[in-house]
Design a protein around this motif. Sequence first.
Motif, PDB file in Angstrom:
ATOM      1  N   LYS A 360    -109.238 107.074  24.494  1.00  0.00           N
ATOM      2  CA  LYS A 360    -108.662 105.798  24.901  1.00  0.00           C
ATOM      3  C   LYS A 360    -109.742 104.742  25.108  1.00  0.00           C
ATOM      4  O   LYS A 360    -110.847 105.037  25.566  1.00  0.00           O
ATOM      5  CB  LYS A 360    -107.863 105.977  26.203  1.00  0.00           C
ATOM      6  CG  LYS A 360    -106.743 107.006  26.093  1.00  0.00           C
ATOM      7  CD  LYS A 360    -106.075 107.242  27.433  1.00  0.00           C
ATOM      8  CE  LYS A 360    -105.007 108.319  27.332  1.00  0.00           C
ATOM      9  NZ  LYS A 360    -104.385 108.604  28.653  1.00  0.00           N
ATOM     10  N   PHE A 361    -109.384 103.530  24.787  1.00  0.00           N
ATOM     11  CA  PHE A 361    -110.302 102.404  24.999  1.00  0.00           C
ATOM     12  C   PHE A 361    -110.600 102.228  26.475  1.00  0.00           C
ATOM     13  O   PHE A 361    -109.702 102.232  27.317  1.00  0.00           O
ATOM     14  CB  PHE A 361    -109.686 101.121  24.446  1.00  0.00           C
ATOM     15  CG  PHE A 361    -110.398  99.875  24.899  1.00  0.00           C
ATOM     16  CD1 PHE A 361    -111.712  99.640  24.539  1.00  0.00           C
ATOM     17  CD2 PHE A 361    -109.752  98.950  25.710  1.00  0.00           C
ATOM     18  CE1 PHE A 361    -112.378  98.503  24.973  1.00  0.00           C
ATOM     19  CE2 PHE A 361    -110.396  97.810  26.142  1.00  0.00           C
ATOM     20  CZ  PHE A 361    -111.718  97.584  25.774  1.00  0.00           C
ATOM     21  N   PHE A 362    -111.874 102.066  26.780  1.00  0.00           N
ATOM     22  CA  PHE A 362    -112.280 101.787  28.157  1.00  0.00           C
ATOM     23  C   PHE A 362    -113.079 100.496  28.272  1.00  0.00           C
ATOM     24  O   PHE A 362    -112.822  99.678  29.149  1.00  0.00           O
ATOM     25  CB  PHE A 362    -113.107 102.945  28.714  1.00  0.00           C
ATOM     26  CG  PHE A 362    -113.613 102.686  30.116  1.00  0.00           C
ATOM     27  CD1 PHE A 362    -112.719 102.579  31.175  1.00  0.00           C
ATOM     28  CD2 PHE A 362    -114.966 102.541  30.377  1.00  0.00           C
ATOM     29  CE1 PHE A 362    -113.168 102.330  32.469  1.00  0.00           C
ATOM     30  CE2 PHE A 362    -115.435 102.300  31.659  1.00  0.00           C
ATOM     31  CZ  PHE A 362    -114.530 102.194  32.710  1.00  0.00           C
ATOM     32  N   ARG A 363    -114.062 100.291  27.349  1.00  0.00           N
ATOM     33  CA  ARG A 363    -114.930  99.130  27.529  1.00  0.00           C
ATOM     34  C   ARG A 363    -115.358  98.563  26.169  1.00  0.00           C
ATOM     35  O   ARG A 363    -115.558  99.297  25.203  1.00  0.00           O
ATOM     36  CB  ARG A 363    -116.169  99.529  28.332  1.00  0.00           C
ATOM     37  CG  ARG A 363    -117.140  98.397  28.605  1.00  0.00           C
ATOM     38  CD  ARG A 363    -118.305  98.847  29.460  1.00  0.00           C
ATOM     39  NE  ARG A 363    -117.889  99.096  30.840  1.00  0.00           N
ATOM     40  CZ  ARG A 363    -118.046 100.241  31.479  1.00  0.00           C
ATOM     41  NH1 ARG A 363    -118.617 101.268  30.870  1.00  0.00           N
ATOM     42  NH2 ARG A 363    -117.660 100.378  32.737  1.00  0.00           N
ATOM     43  N   LEU A 364    -115.451  97.231  26.122  1.00  0.00           N
ATOM     44  CA  LEU A 364    -116.030  96.517  24.985  1.00  0.00           C
ATOM     45  C   LEU A 364    -117.190  95.680  25.504  1.00  0.00           C
ATOM     46  O   LEU A 364    -117.029  94.928  26.467  1.00  0.00           O
ATOM     47  CB  LEU A 364    -114.982  95.622  24.317  1.00  0.00           C
ATOM     48  CG  LEU A 364    -115.479  94.699  23.196  1.00  0.00           C
ATOM     49  CD1 LEU A 364    -115.959  95.506  21.995  1.00  0.00           C
ATOM     50  CD2 LEU A 364    -114.376  93.728  22.767  1.00  0.00           C
ATOM     51  N   GLU A 365    -118.349  95.803  24.870  1.00  0.00           N
ATOM     52  CA  GLU A 365    -119.526  95.063  25.309  1.00  0.00           C
ATOM     53  C   GLU A 365    -120.042  94.172  24.190  1.00  0.00           C
ATOM     54  O   GLU A 365    -119.892  94.463  23.006  1.00  0.00           O
ATOM     55  CB  GLU A 365    -120.629  96.025  25.754  1.00  0.00           C
ATOM     56  CG  GLU A 365    -120.283  96.840  26.992  1.00  0.00           C
ATOM     57  CD  GLU A 365    -121.442  97.711  27.448  1.00  0.00           C
ATOM     58  OE1 GLU A 365    -122.323  97.999  26.619  1.00  0.00           O
ATOM     59  OE2 GLU A 365    -121.464  98.097  28.634  1.00  0.00           O
ATOM     60  N   ASN A 366    -120.680  93.063  24.608  1.00  0.00           N
ATOM     61  CA  ASN A 366    -121.362  92.144  23.685  1.00  0.00           C
ATOM     62  C   ASN A 366    -120.472  91.699  22.537  1.00  0.00           C
ATOM     63  O   ASN A 366    -120.898  91.647  21.384  1.00  0.00           O
ATOM     64  CB  ASN A 366    -122.633  92.803  23.132  1.00  0.00           C
ATOM     65  CG  ASN A 366    -123.619  93.169  24.225  1.00  0.00           C
ATOM     66  OD1 ASN A 366    -123.728  92.476  25.233  1.00  0.00           O
ATOM     67  ND2 ASN A 366    -124.332  94.274  24.046  1.00  0.00           N
ATOM     68  N   PHE A 367    -119.235  91.366  22.862  1.00  0.00           N
ATOM     69  CA  PHE A 367    -118.333  90.825  21.843  1.00  0.00           C
ATOM     70  C   PHE A 367    -118.721  89.379  21.554  1.00  0.00           C
ATOM     71  O   PHE A 367    -118.886  88.567  22.472  1.00  0.00           O
ATOM     72  CB  PHE A 367    -116.887  90.876  22.312  1.00  0.00           C
ATOM     73  CG  PHE A 367    -115.935  90.162  21.393  1.00  0.00           C
ATOM     74  CD1 PHE A 367    -115.546  90.738  20.193  1.00  0.00           C
ATOM     75  CD2 PHE A 367    -115.431  88.908  21.724  1.00  0.00           C
ATOM     76  CE1 PHE A 367    -114.674  90.080  19.341  1.00  0.00           C
ATOM     77  CE2 PHE A 367    -114.557  88.242  20.883  1.00  0.00           C
ATOM     78  CZ  PHE A 367    -114.180  88.829  19.682  1.00  0.00           C
ATOM     79  N   GLN A 368    -118.883  89.062  20.270  1.00  0.00           N
ATOM     80  CA  GLN A 368    -119.277  87.717  19.882  1.00  0.00           C
ATOM     81  C   GLN A 368    -118.373  87.186  18.775  1.00  0.00           C
ATOM     82  O   GLN A 368    -118.019  87.919  17.844  1.00  0.00           O
ATOM     83  CB  GLN A 368    -120.720  87.702  19.377  1.00  0.00           C
ATOM     84  CG  GLN A 368    -121.748  88.081  20.426  1.00  0.00           C
ATOM     85  CD  GLN A 368    -123.154  88.009  19.867  1.00  0.00           C
ATOM     86  OE1 GLN A 368    -123.583  86.984  19.346  1.00  0.00           O
ATOM     87  NE2 GLN A 368    -123.884  89.116  19.956  1.00  0.00           N
ATOM     88  N   VAL A 369    -118.001  85.934  18.917  1.00  0.00           N
ATOM     89  CA  VAL A 369    -117.311  85.224  17.849  1.00  0.00           C
ATOM     90  C   VAL A 369    -118.382  84.493  17.044  1.00  0.00           C
ATOM     91  O   VAL A 369    -118.935  83.494  17.496  1.00  0.00           O
ATOM     92  CB  VAL A 369    -116.280  84.220  18.405  1.00  0.00           C
ATOM     93  CG1 VAL A 369    -115.574  83.496  17.256  1.00  0.00           C
ATOM     94  CG2 VAL A 369    -115.263  84.929  19.298  1.00  0.00           C
ATOM     95  N   LEU A 370    -118.695  85.008  15.866  1.00  0.00           N
ATOM     96  CA  LEU A 370    -119.753  84.414  15.045  1.00  0.00           C
ATOM     97  C   LEU A 370    -119.188  83.321  14.148  1.00  0.00           C
ATOM     98  O   LEU A 370    -119.774  82.254  13.996  1.00  0.00           O
ATOM     99  CB  LEU A 370    -120.430  85.501  14.208  1.00  0.00           C
ATOM    100  CG  LEU A 370    -121.013  86.662  15.024  1.00  0.00           C
ATOM    101  CD1 LEU A 370    -121.519  87.754  14.106  1.00  0.00           C
ATOM    102  CD2 LEU A 370    -122.122  86.172  15.943  1.00  0.00           C
ATOM    103  N   LYS A 371    -118.065  83.616  13.541  1.00  0.00           N
ATOM    104  CA  LYS A 371    -117.360  82.637  12.708  1.00  0.00           C
ATOM    105  C   LYS A 371    -115.892  83.017  12.727  1.00  0.00           C
ATOM    106  O   LYS A 371    -115.473  83.982  12.097  1.00  0.00           O
ATOM    107  CB  LYS A 371    -117.896  82.644  11.272  1.00  0.00           C
ATOM    108  CG  LYS A 371    -117.198  81.675  10.325  1.00  0.00           C
ATOM    109  CD  LYS A 371    -117.449  80.219  10.723  1.00  0.00           C
ATOM    110  CE  LYS A 371    -116.823  79.269   9.725  1.00  0.00           C
ATOM    111  NZ  LYS A 371    -116.999  77.846  10.122  1.00  0.00           N
ATOM    112  N   GLY A 372    -115.118  82.268  13.505  1.00  0.00           N
ATOM    113  CA  GLY A 372    -113.705  82.589  13.628  1.00  0.00           C
ATOM    114  C   GLY A 372    -112.985  82.539  12.289  1.00  0.00           C
ATOM    115  O   GLY A 372    -113.445  81.914  11.329  1.00  0.00           O
TER     116      GLY A 372
END
Length: 589
Positions: A360-372
């Motif tokens: 199961k998903f627990f954590r997301l780190e360093n998510f970046q929107v580089l080019k939507g």
Amino acid sequence: MHESGQNDHICTDISRYQVTISNPSSVFLVSGGAKGITAQCVIRLAQRYRCKWILLGRSENAPIEPAWVRDSLSESELKKRIMEDLLAQGEKPTPMKVQKVFNTISSRREIQKTLSTLEQVGSQAEYLSVDVTNPVTLREKLAVAVERLGPITGIIHGAGNLADKLIEKKTEQDFETVFAAKVKGLENLLSSVSLSQLDYLVLFSSVAGFYGNAGQTDYAIANEILNKSAHLVKQYHPNCHVVAINWGPWDSGMVTPELKKAFAQRNIEVIPIEVGAQMLVEELSAAHHETAQVIIGSPLTPPAEALDPELRSYRIRRRLTLEANPFLQDHVIGGNPVLPATCAVSWIINSCEQLYPGYKFFRLENFQVLKGIVFDGTQANEFILDVREVTKTDANEVTFEVRIWSEKEKGKIRFHYTGLVELRQQSSASPVYNPVDNTSSKTITGLSLYQSKTLFHGLTFQGIERVLDINEKSLTMQCILPKIENKQQGQFRSHPFNPYTADVLVQSALIWSQHLHQVGCLPSEIQQITQFKSIPFDQHFWATLEIKIKTETQIICDITTYDSLGEIYMHLSGVKFTISKSLKFLEKK
């Protein structure tokens, strides 16, 4: 859980379906209908609708029992009589022989009890001993029954067999046994009547056909064929009430205490017989005439397996279109639909979870929107999601590095989103959050925010009910987002990470920047998302935004969402928004 799929054909004369099933001349043909769960459903239907029933089963039926067993009611007493009878015939009463005779007598008694109960509630019923996989015998016996009861106007296909084994251990006979009862059985039932005369077609399918299940590959295939058959029949016979019910496990004798415990470990709820039977009655009401498939039961999530220490990489390709994702029309910026950042998060998370069922998903780190991803006509035809396993631990945790990119021109790569995903075998308990003090007595309604130029979001994302407090350091709001139909969600379904309720959280920063500083903002980076439980539809939840850093060009904040008891659904830390007075394209056109 109860989900439905809608069929596009609309019936213009609903009133006729409100009386059809209750018509005493209606005749239902029911496979597997004299015993077990199907029999209980038939009895509940008969209590509601007084019609006629033709019940099919492979068991032989003898209305009159031998004198030597008539007064033996308990299992122990009956088996004792069976042994005495075998001895009297000069046979050795082996446990296998005794059990076989016992099963035959018990089966006949159950059939007689079903027929007697149907008669008591005012329904006429007949039982035919016939195998639905034998088309010749089936047609012959049905012809005689139809002469007595009248033409068949409804079919309930409840027959089925199991041969649960891992696929490498299955035989051709196992497959044939399971497949024939479901698929050949349906084919033979439909070939025995004219489809044009049917008012109802009810197929007892299984959640195994929808989700798949270990050891049930043949059963899953057969049930998914029933699902597709329901949609096909509905397409060509829109006036018929057609539904494939994908049942979860029932709380019957087949579900032992050990099996119940195994289901509980996988968060699979069993269906009480009374509840399930009543849900069938409700599914046949006129209100559900256009629904061709429903799921009644919990998702079949396979148990998690021990982690293989080898680190692997994957490449997943996906096409995105406006037509396949109706919600995009409610997320338009500068005149063009834009994929919400929370949908990109959901895309990344779901892709990783599918690689490791049971984790199961627990954590997301360093998510970046580089080019939507903007749907302005120049977007890529195909998007690539690269997944690289980074770590696996003895604590049954696995971390992935994920990148979503596309090829704008041959050889020219455009990166869109990146992030590190952590999956766990066991979920963590939700901590309790103490909201910041609300010092303002003045609230702002969500309706006013959506109707003004503060928020550009369409109906799909309008989940803010009211802002309870807003100041230079924080914002607290009360939210509720109505259930969004699966068709509207398109390729971005809300399990386990709900991108639609999560987008409501992001809106808090837009409100804060517009209300206090008259500037627009867009999310560009999230240092960490930790989820303890999914944010639900149709339930109130609260969110608090806390400002950590504010400059001329950016806001960095934390956002926490929680229930009425303060239990945290999800915590977003280090959420970076780019702000500028030039971001006027956020305003509605």
